[in-house]
Design an enzyme around this catalytic site. Sequence first.
Site, short mmCIF file in Angstrom:
data_model
loop_
_atom_site.label_atom_id
_atom_site.label_comp_id
_atom_site.label_asym_id
_atom_site.label_seq_id
_atom_site.Cartn_x
_atom_site.Cartn_y
_atom_site.Cartn_z
N GLN B 130 0.84 -1.21 0.00
CA GLN B 130 0.00 0.00 0.00
C GLN B 130 0.87 1.25 0.00
OE1 GLN B 130 -1.96 0.51 3.73
NE2 GLN B 130 -3.49 1.96 2.96
N GLY B 131 0.84 2.01 -1.07
CA GLY B 131 1.65 3.22 -1.16
C GLY B 131 0.82 4.47 -1.00
N SER B 133 1.03 6.53 2.37
CA SER B 133 1.73 7.50 3.21
C SER B 133 3.03 7.98 2.57
CB SER B 133 2.08 6.86 4.56
OG SER B 133 0.92 6.35 5.16
N GLU B 253 -10.44 -1.17 5.39
CA GLU B 253 -9.20 -1.37 6.14
C GLU B 253 -9.47 -1.24 7.63
OE1 GLU B 253 -6.01 1.44 5.45
OE2 GLU B 253 -4.55 0.13 6.41
N ASN B 367 -5.90 6.56 15.89
CA ASN B 367 -7.14 6.56 16.66
C ASN B 367 -7.63 7.97 16.97
OD1 ASN B 367 -6.93 3.84 16.45
ND2 ASN B 367 -7.10 3.41 18.64
N GLU B 368 -6.72 8.94 16.95
CA GLU B 368 -7.19 10.33 17.10
C GLU B 368 -8.05 10.69 15.89
OE1 GLU B 368 -3.97 9.44 17.71
OE2 GLU B 368 -4.19 9.60 19.88
#
Lengths: 314, 383
Positions: B130-131, B133, B253, B367-368
């Site tokens: 998975q590209g 970030s 996801e 999670n933020e």
Amino acid sequence: MRFGWSEDQLAFRDAARDLLSKECGPDVVRTAWEGAPDPKPWSSLEAMGVLSVLVPEADGGLGLDETFLVPVLEEAGRAALPQPITDTAMVAASLGVTGSVVVTDLGGPIVGSADTADGFLLAVDGGVALFDADQVEREPVTTVDRSRHAARIRATGPGRTVTDDASEVAAARDRGALGTAAELVGLADQMLAITVDYVGERQQFGKPIGSFQAVKHHLANARVAIEFAGPAVARAAWSIAEGADTASRDASMAKYLANEAAAESAKVALQCHGAIGYTVECDLHLYLKRSWALRRLWGDSDHHVDRVAGVLFE
Amino acid sequence: MDLNWTAEQDANRAEARQWLELNLAEWRSEIGEQLSGDTADGVAQQMLWEQRLFDGGWSVVSWPTEYGGRGGSLWEWLIFEAEYWRAGAPQRVTQNGIQILSPSVFEFGTPEQKDHLLPRMASAEDLWCQGWSEPNSGSDLASVSSRARRVDGGWILDGQKTWTTRGAFCTHLFGLFRTDPESSRHRGLTYLLVPLDTPGVTVRGFGRLDGDEGFAEVFFDEAFLADDAVVGGVVLGEVDQAWSVVVAAAGTERGLLRPPGRYLATSAELIRLIASVDGDRSLRRRAAIAWMKAEAFDLQTLRVITSLLDGGDLGSESSLSKIWWSELDIELHAIAMDALGAAAEIDDEWSKGWQFALSGPIYAGTNEIQRNIVAERVLGLPR
Ligand SMILES: Cc1cc2nc3c(=O)[nH]c(=O)nc-3n(C[C@H](O)[C@H](O)[C@H](O)COP(=O)(O)OP(=O)(O)OC[C@H]3O[C@@H](n4cnc5c(N)ncnc54)[C@H](O)[C@@H]3O)c2cc1C
């Protein structure tokens, strides 16, 4: 496999929600703080059949099971209905005891609606017996949630034995935990809803406080806790209705998760209201205080965690 | 409400259990000591496992058979996953393709892309990473700056991706590239499918917290990506319209990526661990609480699948699940660390699991960010 209420169950629940939103708003809960509760919502629920869901049709009940009752008890919790509906509709009805308001000390020594109940289901040596209002002595207690009209109860007459079978008593306690868990999920949701409304309106620093991330995260935490308590309550209703081997464990899990969801919701609701939430003028306190009481009835979190641990490590 | 499995579903479960038991034993004796799936040798071992899964018809239980699947329902998928984790089978090296890319291929791919990509993904012939970030774009994914410039017959790629899970061992990357140089934020991005052996693409693996080479950074240096570098085309969805693909993929996801069986299996192991070290009341209570949370996740998943089958969709609620499973995983492992006491510092399965659990609140959207989503989209709070 199908994890969800049926159309009939949803329709029954929605009818109760409708009725309670009309007849048991915060003003009605406040009435019960001042004196006798308004009998209307209770008698409407009775007329709807809610109190006799678990009573066999042959005895004039609906002859249905816990999966019909539990969604309605969530609504009773949401409305903070003053009368102890779990005692009457869940516990007494399942033991074959009917009456307008039947209360019990199986869930704890401080019994709600003690002044208006017409039946008292009391733990006696190894079993449960039913006493009329004139066969008991009440020692009223002043509770934080004044709408509970609670007292300690002592039997003065012989009463009528309802059961002396320990397993039936244990099953009644599981039902009490389940019913209370359902009320707590409704209460948790209600406290969150009240707070979501409030933080959308209240402005500080020129914007609604609900736009501040710290506030958002508090409320998200309550939402998460409710999201996962709800299915535990639903599963326990099914397990008890089906007489599953895991019924007791599932009831304990439901009560524990509902307790924690209500605790989280109560905590963040108060914090996000600021000082206005810390008054008896704001409606929030009606629901807060009810949730505090119910969390300890029918077994507190420690009690239920121990029960689950006992099963897992037996 | 009916929480009984049908006789057919029970039979599915028994079949899966039996197959897993037999094949795991065979695979284990074939490979000898099992290595981490985040190392080159470990991936090689796991490719043998992936091959077995595919040959046995268990690689992608819920896909249609024409793409290499088993044609099973979501229930069968759930049952298989529960058995998979219960049996202690390894984390899938095909995971990011199967769980993050494939739902987008099913939704946005052309028939040709589906025919080509899906069976090869299921059989692990292609391993996808998975590209998304980049060094300067993490939570703020819409700010990605890797570019793709349109030229005759293809695209010229420039820029850098990072934190690419197992990138050093994969064959292909699915990623986000800015194709409209005038654009900003989520407009003007295109979802591209890139073979990692494309000249001008460099992959450098590096250590995660546990030291294994599970991360990679991927550099694009005037790399020419031909339109036919992937059969069916290298663009998934429409040019400049990657964001709709991302939004759909992010839901899977966060949500169904994590089958509850995984946490049920960990909590069962935790209970065995505590019993074996004669853990005290406090440990038993903590384990009981964590077990209840794993059960609750399982029940909530049953509820979600029921509503999906009734025609509902997996909306922002998947953020609720992501918060829950990631924090639960840490809780389970933290209790295990305490149960192990002095032995907790030994580099073994538990301490590896603990270190991996710590990444749960970071990846798949921190999670933020998930709490922001819950507040804004589930509760409707003002932005
Ligand atoms: C184990 C692992 C595997 C990964 N695999 C992949 C992969 O295969 N492919 C891929 O593309 N990426 C992958 N990632 C990257 C992952 O998606 C990012 O780490 C994630 O999106 C967070 O970005 P960041 O690390 O840049 O942190 P940042 O975005 O810099 O965040 C740092 C901190 O700031 C907080 N923060 C940032 N913005 C906000 C905000 N608006 N509100 C509140 N808090 C905020 C974050 O929550 C976090 O706590 C992986 C990460 C890990 C840990």
